[in-house]
Design an enzyme around this catalytic site. Structure first.
Site, PDB file in Angstrom:
ATOM      1  N   GLU A 136       0.763   3.410   3.734  1.00 55.28           N
ATOM      2  CA  GLU A 136       1.867   3.095   5.303  1.00 55.28           C
ATOM      3  C   GLU A 136       0.699   3.007   6.193  1.00 55.28           C
ATOM      4  O   GLU A 136      -0.188   3.724   6.579  1.00 55.28           O
ATOM      5  CB  GLU A 136       2.569   4.348   5.254  1.00 55.28           C
ATOM      6  CG  GLU A 136       3.636   4.325   6.678  1.00 55.28           C
ATOM      7  CD  GLU A 136       4.273   5.556   6.802  1.00 55.28           C
ATOM      8  OE1 GLU A 136       5.418   5.480   6.403  1.00 55.28           O
ATOM      9  OE2 GLU A 136       3.572   6.626   7.081  1.00 55.28           O
ATOM     10  N   VAL A 137       0.956   1.837   6.984  1.00 58.01           N
ATOM     11  CA  VAL A 137       0.007   1.587   8.171  1.00 58.01           C
ATOM     12  C   VAL A 137       1.043   1.539   9.182  1.00 58.01           C
ATOM     13  O   VAL A 137       2.051   0.680   9.490  1.00 58.01           O
ATOM     14  CB  VAL A 137      -0.582   0.438   8.248  1.00 58.01           C
ATOM     15  CG1 VAL A 137      -1.459   0.017   9.421  1.00 58.01           C
ATOM     16  CG2 VAL A 137      -1.607   0.438   6.756  1.00 58.01           C
TER      17      VAL A 137
END
Length: 284
Positions: A136-137
């Site tokens: 997850e960015v």
């Protein structure tokens, strides 16, 4: 760059009494109270702490996540340059037993808020669908915004994280569907990434070339939207995907079922071989 360690204390929130919290829940009963502490921490606390430490971008990976090839660009620079706020590699479906009442609680919050749903995709986001957030960015503004914090407080105060084992992935996925416009979400479909049992993709450079004279089409930004996926439950794991033929039709009707350029959906399945052992098969 410097490596920073920050002490973290896990405990029940003040509004819950330990005697009222079940030892086991209907969702993965073997996962104890410590796992529920982790879910609450990952759904809000970790991003709040990173924000307070001054980090503008957050990249989460689990300790058993693997990048299976070189990342050919600056992840954060790419997100910033393209005006993106949230990035992911795959979506899956959470087990129904792990989301009991969660979507209803979120809908209750939306009604109480009187929020228009015209500028988000919450209504289109299928119940149980989650961004598989072991990769997850995100920009810190997603989680530090007053809107997300108020939403999370509503979910948190319900007690479902501890009473029903609501996970951080569905909580955050609903939040993204409410507060992040679709055009600010990016799917990292070109990276090689592995996280058993659901995701195992090759780097783009190692994939089969497209049919001569044709270019492979990019996967849709929101690959879950076109049609309702097929649900497959194998053993204790539940996977959301679509048959190759159906996805081919969505991406390019001119491609036939045997097109060699097709990459496909992330698929994992298991076969019991006795003695409590399973053989996992991955397809891409």
């Amino acid at each position: 760059s410097a490596l920073t360690f920050v002490p973290v204390h896990f405990g029940l929130p003040a509004f819950l009494e330990e005697k009222d919290v079940p030892v086991e829940t209907g969702c993965l009963p073997e996962r104890g109270l410590g796992y529920r502490h982790m879910c609450r921490f990952q759904a809000s606390e970790v991003n709040r702490r990173l924000h307070e430490l001054g980090y503008e971008w957050h990249w989460r990976m689990d300790d058993d996540s693997l990048l299976t090839g070189e990342v050919p660009y600056d992840i954060f620079g790419k997100m910033a340059a393209e005006g993106k706020l949230y990035g992911y590699v795959s979506t899956v479906r959470d087990d129904d037993a792990c989301i009991v009442g969660l979507w209803d609680t979120a809908e209750e919050y939306v009604r109480r808020l009187g929020k228009s749903l015209g500028d988000n995709f919450f209504k289109e986001w299928p119940r149980g669908a989650v961004f598989y957030n072991n990769f997850e960015v995100s920009h810190t503004s997603v989680w530090s915004s007053p809107e997300y914090r108020a939403y999370f407080d509503h979910i948190d105060q319900n007690g479902g994280i501890y009473m029903k084992r609501w996970g951080d992935a569905p909580i955050k996925s609903i939040g993204v569907s409410l507060f992040v416009p679709p055009e600010k979400i990016h799917r990292f479909g070109d990276l090689g990434y592995r996280h058993a049992p659901f995701v195992d993709t090759l780097p783009e450079a190692m994939r089969k070339p497209a049919i001569r004279g044709r270019q492979a089409l990019p996967l849709p930004e929101l690959a879950w939207k076109p049609d309702k996926p097929v649900h497959s439950v194998i053993g204790h794991f539940q996977v959301e995907t679509q048959p190759d033929a159906a996805l081919q039709k969505i991406l390019d009707p001119a491609l036939g079922a045997g097109a060699g350029s097709w990459i496909g959906a992330d698929v994992a399945t298991s076969i019991g071989v006795g003695g409590g052992q399973y053989v996992w098969l991955f397809g891409d």
